[in-house]
Design a protein around this motif. Structure first.
Motif, PDB file in Angstrom:
ATOM      1  N   THR A   1      33.561  42.914 -31.829  1.00 34.81           N
ATOM      2  CA  THR A   1      33.529  41.687 -32.630  1.00 34.81           C
ATOM      3  C   THR A   1      32.729  41.884 -33.914  1.00 34.81           C
ATOM      4  O   THR A   1      33.115  41.413 -34.987  1.00 34.81           O
ATOM      5  N   SER A   2      31.652  42.624 -33.807  1.00 32.80           N
ATOM      6  CA  SER A   2      30.833  42.888 -34.987  1.00 32.80           C
ATOM      7  C   SER A   2      31.597  43.744 -36.002  1.00 32.80           C
ATOM      8  O   SER A   2      31.501  43.523 -37.217  1.00 32.80           O
ATOM      9  N   GLN A   3      32.334  44.705 -35.514  1.00 35.78           N
ATOM     10  CA  GLN A   3      33.118  45.539 -36.433  1.00 35.78           C
ATOM     11  C   GLN A   3      34.176  44.724 -37.164  1.00 35.78           C
ATOM     12  O   GLN A   3      34.386  44.877 -38.373  1.00 35.78           O
ATOM     13  N   ALA A   4      34.882  43.834 -36.450  1.00 29.60           N
ATOM     14  CA  ALA A   4      35.891  42.983 -37.105  1.00 29.60           C
ATOM     15  C   ALA A   4      35.237  42.084 -38.155  1.00 29.60           C
ATOM     16  O   ALA A   4      35.792  41.878 -39.247  1.00 29.60           O
ATOM     17  N   LEU A   5      34.065  41.570 -37.846  1.00 28.88           N
ATOM     18  CA  LEU A   5      33.361  40.728 -38.805  1.00 28.88           C
ATOM     19  C   LEU A   5      32.967  41.519 -40.041  1.00 28.88           C
ATOM     20  O   LEU A   5      33.087  41.024 -41.171  1.00 28.88           O
TER      21      LEU A   5
ATOM     22  N   GLN B   1      34.540  44.063 -41.265  1.00 25.60           N
ATOM     23  CA  GLN B   1      35.755  44.301 -42.067  1.00 25.60           C
ATOM     24  C   GLN B   1      36.097  43.074 -42.905  1.00 25.60           C
ATOM     25  O   GLN B   1      36.469  43.190 -44.088  1.00 25.60           O
ATOM     26  N   GLU B   2      35.987  41.890 -42.327  1.00 19.22           N
ATOM     27  CA  GLU B   2      36.254  40.668 -43.086  1.00 19.22           C
ATOM     28  C   GLU B   2      35.268  40.520 -44.247  1.00 19.22           C
ATOM     29  O   GLU B   2      35.638  40.108 -45.355  1.00 19.22           O
ATOM     30  N   VAL B   3      34.033  40.865 -43.997  1.00 20.70           N
ATOM     31  CA  VAL B   3      33.028  40.780 -45.055  1.00 20.70           C
ATOM     32  C   VAL B   3      33.343  41.758 -46.173  1.00 20.70           C
ATOM     33  O   VAL B   3      33.182  41.456 -47.369  1.00 20.70           O
ATOM     34  N   GLN B   4      33.795  42.948 -45.804  1.00 17.07           N
ATOM     35  CA  GLN B   4      34.160  43.926 -46.831  1.00 17.07           C
ATOM     36  C   GLN B   4      35.328  43.431 -47.678  1.00 17.07           C
ATOM     37  O   GLN B   4      35.344  43.580 -48.907  1.00 17.07           O
ATOM     38  N   LYS B   5      36.338  42.807 -47.039  1.00 17.81           N
ATOM     39  CA  LYS B   5      37.462  42.266 -47.803  1.00 17.81           C
ATOM     40  C   LYS B   5      36.986  41.167 -48.762  1.00 17.81           C
ATOM     41  O   LYS B   5      37.441  41.109 -49.914  1.00 17.81           O
ATOM     42  N   LEU B   6      36.128  40.324 -48.300  1.00 21.39           N
ATOM     43  CA  LEU B   6      35.622  39.264 -49.167  1.00 21.39           C
ATOM     44  C   LEU B   6      34.847  39.846 -50.346  1.00 21.39           C
ATOM     45  O   LEU B   6      34.954  39.354 -51.477  1.00 21.39           O
TER      46      LEU B   6
ATOM     47  N   SER C   1      37.330  41.072 -52.922  1.00 23.00           N
ATOM     48  CA  SER C   1      37.940  39.950 -53.667  1.00 23.00           C
ATOM     49  C   SER C   1      36.977  39.417 -54.727  1.00 23.00           C
ATOM     50  O   SER C   1      37.374  39.135 -55.864  1.00 23.00           O
TER      51      SER C   1
END
Length: 556
Positions: free
Chosen positions: A456-460, A462-467, A470
């Protein structure tokens, strides 16, 4: 002829003066008599209107002024101070005060006086109303029938205004001291206060006087124990780590608590003036309540490290006594060669801990211990707490086969209980049980949970990196970078527009001139409008002259 004789006698009577005694009464005496009566009446009235004169003794006359300081009770003025002077030995101040005749009945043996002035104490700030009006002396009427005219002024306001309760004395070493005003509590409930605290240089002890208010005075009996309550009591012994918290007031200052730590039959109620001992804590007070005991000696050949005074003496887990002294009489000449370097330890066996104490119980215990020693009763030092390393004395019967018969030994007139070397079996058992518990723990569910959390931490992340990407693209966009320039240009144009509305601008001046011309035109048109209102045909015909109105004639 007869007429001549009568005339002659009459003439003789008229010519002869008769002496008469003058009267001693004269109207002039009325004035001094009236004056004397008025003076006597004034003296009697002055005597009846003048109340008694009392003497007040105080250690310090701060705030007391002759002719100004009042004496009050229940906020009613009943007297005033007449003189303030020092005593003959210059040790205290003597105040003479006059009490009103109506309040003379309050001057009895147990009447109390104290000075009301601003005070800052543990209970807050009191006496603020005297900041402007000045200090005054408060009188609390007593209940006695015995009149009194000499009083000692209290240094502090009394704990109880009603005076119902008992006063008791406490004796304690110098290290355990209380202050006047400290609370006296019973199971957390404040039931009294400390009134006095004095140090005696002769015995180097502190002597305190406590007042217990009614109806809580019935809680104090002959077997009551008092101990100091410092707010937080932290102890680390063979039983573990203990924290006891008292009330918030004792936490900020100090105080004393009391209670009956051991129930006794036919326990009598305490009386005023009884003396008690102040103990440093509840444990010491509890220990002092066991005043019937038997002393024995242990000759310990192992180390006594971790064994301290007050450590428990147990029999199969049940506490039956206390370690009194470690070591005890180590340099005594009674120690012989066979004892080697054995360390004497004095212990107490306290039958009162088991309840149902009665006369003759100590003798029964002595006989029982003698029989048990012959049957193999031994004492062993065992660890009571692995964290602190504290030890306790365990007494039990050693059932090891082939044990020789133990002979009774004495040391300093006290019977010796045999000892044996301590074993680490209990420690090993505890360590083994701990390892078994650790081995029995199912670690796999914990690891699965940790893995799920990591995913779950890894998925979070990745989302932070995408943000973050952007946001970086938006910032680096050329159109985004031109926004500050456009905003600056818009602000400059707005500034130029606002300059045209300033008082010095031509447009502003032209607008002001137009407004003035319009005001003049309106002023010129107002007479025409007024005329048309009065005569609408004035534009065609000439305006008729209006005659001044004539007041009506008076009615006959």
């Amino acid at each position: 002829m007869t007429e001549d004789i009568s005339n002659t006698e009459t003439t003789e009577e008229l010519d002869t003066a008769r002496a008469t005694k003058a009267s001693s009464w004269s109207p002039i005496w009325i004035l001094p008599i009236v004056a004397v009566l008025i003076g006597a009446w004034l003296m009697v009235d002055d005597y009846l209107s003048t109340g008694p004169l009392i003497n007040l003794t105080m250690s310090d006359a701060e705030g007391i002024a002759a002719g100004k300081t009042l004496i009050k009770t229940r906020n009613v003025e009943i007297g005033h101070v007449e003189t303030v002077k020092l005593s003959d030995d210059l040790q205290y101040a003597v105040v003479k005060a006059r009490i009103d005749p109506d309040a003379a009945s309050t001057l009895v043996e147990d009447t109390r006086f104290w000075v009301v002035k601003p005070r800052i104490g543990r209970e807050g700030i009191s006496g603020l109303n005297t900041v402007l009006s000045g200090a005054y002396i408060q009188l609390e009427p007593g209940k006695s029938k015995q009149e009194k005219r000499d009083f000692d002024v209290l240094d502090q306001p009394p704990v109880s205004l009603s005076g119902d309760g008992i006063r008791i004395s406490l004796d304690s070493p110098l290290g355990i001291s209380l202050n006047p005003g400290d609370p006296v509590s019973y199971q957390g409930q404040i039931v009294g206060r400390v009134e006095k605290a004095e140090f005696s240089a002769s015995d180097q002890h502190m002597h305190h006087e406590l007042f217990i208010e009614a109806p809580y005075d019935v809680l104090v009996t002959k077997s009551t124990r008092f101990w100091s309550s410092s707010g937080v009591n932290i102890s680390l012994d063979s039983k573990g780590f203990n924290i006891n918290l008292a009330s918030l007031e004792t936490l900020l200052s100090s105080g004393v608590s009391f209670g009956v730590l051991q129930e006794m039959e036919n326990d009598k109620a305490a009386e005023s003036g009884d003396e008690f001992t102040l103990y440093p804590n509840q444990t010491a007070a509890q220990q002092a309540s066991y005043d019937h005991y038997i002393e024995y000696v242990l000759m310990v050949k192992d180390t006594v490290r971790g064994l301290a005074e007050g450590a428990p003496v147990e029999f199969r887990g049940l506490r039956i006594g206390t370690v009194q002294s470690v070591p005890w009489e180590y340099n005594s000449r009674m120690r012989n060669g066979k004892d080697g370097f054995a360390i004497p330890v004095l212990i107490r066996l306290e039958p009162q801990r088991l309840g149902d104490f009665h006369d003759g119980l100590l003798e029964e215990w002595k006989e029982r211990i003698d029989r048990l020693i012959k049957r193999g009763l031994v004492a062993t030092l065992k660890p009571g707490n692995l964290l602190t390393g504290s030890m306790f004395v365990d007494i039990n019967i050693d059932k090891t086969p082939g044990m020789p018969e133990i002979k009774t030994a004495m040391f300093r007139e006290r019977q010796v209980i045999p000892t044996k070397s301590s074993q680490l079996a209990q420690m090993e058992m505890k360590v083994s049980n701990l390892l078994d518990k650790l081995n029995g723990i199912d670690v796999q569910p914990v690891l699965d949970g940790v893995n799920a959390n990591l995913k779950t931490s890894q998925a979070l992340l990745q989302e932070v990196q995408k943000l973050a990407v952007s946001i970086d693209n938006f910032v680096n966009n050329p159109q985004t970078q031109t926004i500050p320039d456009n905003v600056n240009q818009t602000l400059a144009e707005l500034r130029e527009t606002l300059k045209g509305l300033s008082p010095d601008a031509p447009a502003y001046q032209n607008l002001s001139q137009s407004i003035k011309s319009l005001e003049g035109l309106i002023n010129d048109i107002q007479p025409l409008v007024r005329t048309l209102n009065e005569q609408p045909n004035a534009l065609i015909f000439n305006r008729t002259e209006q005659m001044d109105p004539q007041p009506p004639a008076a009615q006959p």
